[in-house]
Enzyme design. Structure first.
Site: not given
Ligand SMILES: *Cc1c(COP(=O)(O)O)cnc(C)c1O
Length: 418
Positions: A230, A312, A346-347, A375
């Site tokens: 994350g 995204r 087409c949206e 992503y």
């Molecule tokens: C998607 C995911 C991550 C990575 O998330 P990021 O935001 O890209 O760092 C890590 N662990 C799990 C279990 C995930 O589903």
């Protein structure tokens, strides 16, 4: 908001070639990656804490291009997989089973067996799945994903812990977990969590860490605790957005972990699972401008950057910075009118950037969508029977190399040869 930074110029992103030449050589749209930036991000996370027993598991759902995986592995990262397909690709990229951690979420016994049969550790995230794993692999090792009741993230769709999400086992069920472990003689080797995606401050992450550690304390003889991913990246660099302070986070984290280990009495391993942090900034998506028009007061810049190529902005309302290239160079400054950049799908929702103040854009210009490495291609599709773009790597020496071919029309027939 004034523009005052030009990412690709500052980083020498395109090496010895220009966006125009890349498009001429490989076609448009095109994902371009910079090897040095990818390596740099790996090194930063590998150096996050000074505690020695530390692993960085790249979460490959962010970007699973085979060549990028090889680079990440060469830097010393291990990997997380979320599907049999990811396991398959990781093994092809050279990761060994003990370098892969399979984090299941509502998966069949066949899927669990796919991992177990290859010697890959499985994490389960419900009591039901723990029982099912016990049934197929009694006496074996297992990891359990807990939900500490705390979540974080840039959008509610990517908050992956806390009281309103489907992930992890509620911490109130620790006794039930222990009972199932006993019943099937399973060996709990690790516990994991992932509280959400794209945090820019260390605080929620540290709180999540403290919660998972208090859960871990209730289990004896663990080999590891996985703290989750994350880690955020600044998507608004031109606007001066600051980076996540990894150094400060690392220092605090080291202190917390070292104290916990002393109390626990075993130098277990700690893992983190970054996806975006490693892959986002090494990738730029290039596309071409085919039409500029005025529709009832809005100026539209029409490109080949539909949401089949980069989803995204449409899924998460995400913001990506944009650079404009013309005749082999970066166009600087900005015009005094806002434009909306759209794709060819087409949206009406096919919008990559709304009301942006950019340099005045003309037909024939090339746009660079910044920070598209995570992503980006991974969420691309053949919607509208469009071909997914090629991927190119700018190597450390500045030379370009194709690392994935563009789809062909024949690829659209795959599966119909019945
Ligand atoms: C998607 C995911 C991550 C990575 O998330 P990021 O935001 O890209 O760092 C890590 N662990 C799990 C279990 C995930 O589903």
């Amino acid at each position: 908001m004034m523009m005052h930074s030009y990412f690709t110029q500052e980083t020498g992103f395109y090496g010895k070639i220009t966006p125009e030449k890349l498009i001429r050589k490989y076609g448009s749209p095109l994902y371009v990656y910079n090897e040095s930036i990818l390596r740099q991000r790996c090194k930063e996370v590998l150096g996050l804490i000074t505690y020695p027993n530390f692993k960085v598991n790249y979460s490959i759902k962010a970007n699973s291009n085979l060549e990028l995986l090889k680079i990440v592995r060469a830097e010393g990262c291990h990997a997380d997989a979320m599907s049999p397909g990811e396991i398959y690709v990781l093994l092809k990229a050279g990761f060994s089973p003990d370098e892969i951690f399979y984090i299941g979420n509502n998966v069949s016994k066949d899927e669990m067996q796919f991992a177990i049969g290859r010697g890959i550790l499985v994490s389960v995230d419900s009591l039901a799945q723990l029982r099912q794993l016990g049934e197929i692999n009694p006496g074996g090792p297992v990891a359990v994903r807990f939900n500490p009741g705390i979540g974080a993230g840039h959008h509610e769709k990517v908050v992956t812990a806390g009281k309103n999400t489907k992930f992890g086992i509620n911490m109130d069920y620790i006794d039930e977990v222990k009972a199932l472990l006993r019943k099937y003689n399973l060996q709990l080797v690790g516990i994991n969590q992932h509280i959400g995606s794209l945090f820019m401050e260390g605080k929620p992450y540290l709180e999540g860490v403290k919660s998972i550690l208090s859960i871990a304390r209730q289990f004896e003889n663990l080999d590891f605790v996985d703290l989750g991913g994350g880690f955020g990246i600044p998507y608004r660099k031109q606007g001066g957005e600051k980076r996540l302070n990894l150094k400060a986070l690392g220092q605090e984290l080291t202190g917390v972990l070292e104290n916990w280990v002393k109390d626990y009495g075993k130098e277990i391993a700690f893992k983190v699972e970054p996806g975006r942090y490693l892959a986002a900034e090494c990738g730029v998506l290039l596309g071409s401008v085919f039409a500029v028009k005025q529709n009832y007061g809005t100026k539209y810049v029409g490109t080949d950057l539909g949401f089949n190529v980069l989803a995204r902005p449409v899924i998460y309302d995400s913001y990506h910075e944009i650079e404009v290239y013309r005749h082999g160079s970066l166009v600087k400054g900005h015009s005094n009118e806002a434009v909306t950049i759209v794709g060819n799908i087409c949206e009406s929702g096919d919008i990559i950037a709304k009301d942006r103040v950019l340099p005045s854009i003309e037909e024939g210009d090339i746009l660079g969508i910044m920070d598209a490495g995570a992503y980006g291609f991974a969420m691309s599709s053949n919607y509208n029977n469009r071909l997914r773009p090629a991927e190119v790597l700018i190597g450390k020496d500045g030379t370009d190399r194709l690392i994935r071919k563009r789809d062909t029309l024949e690829d659209l027939m795959k599966g119909f040869e019945i």
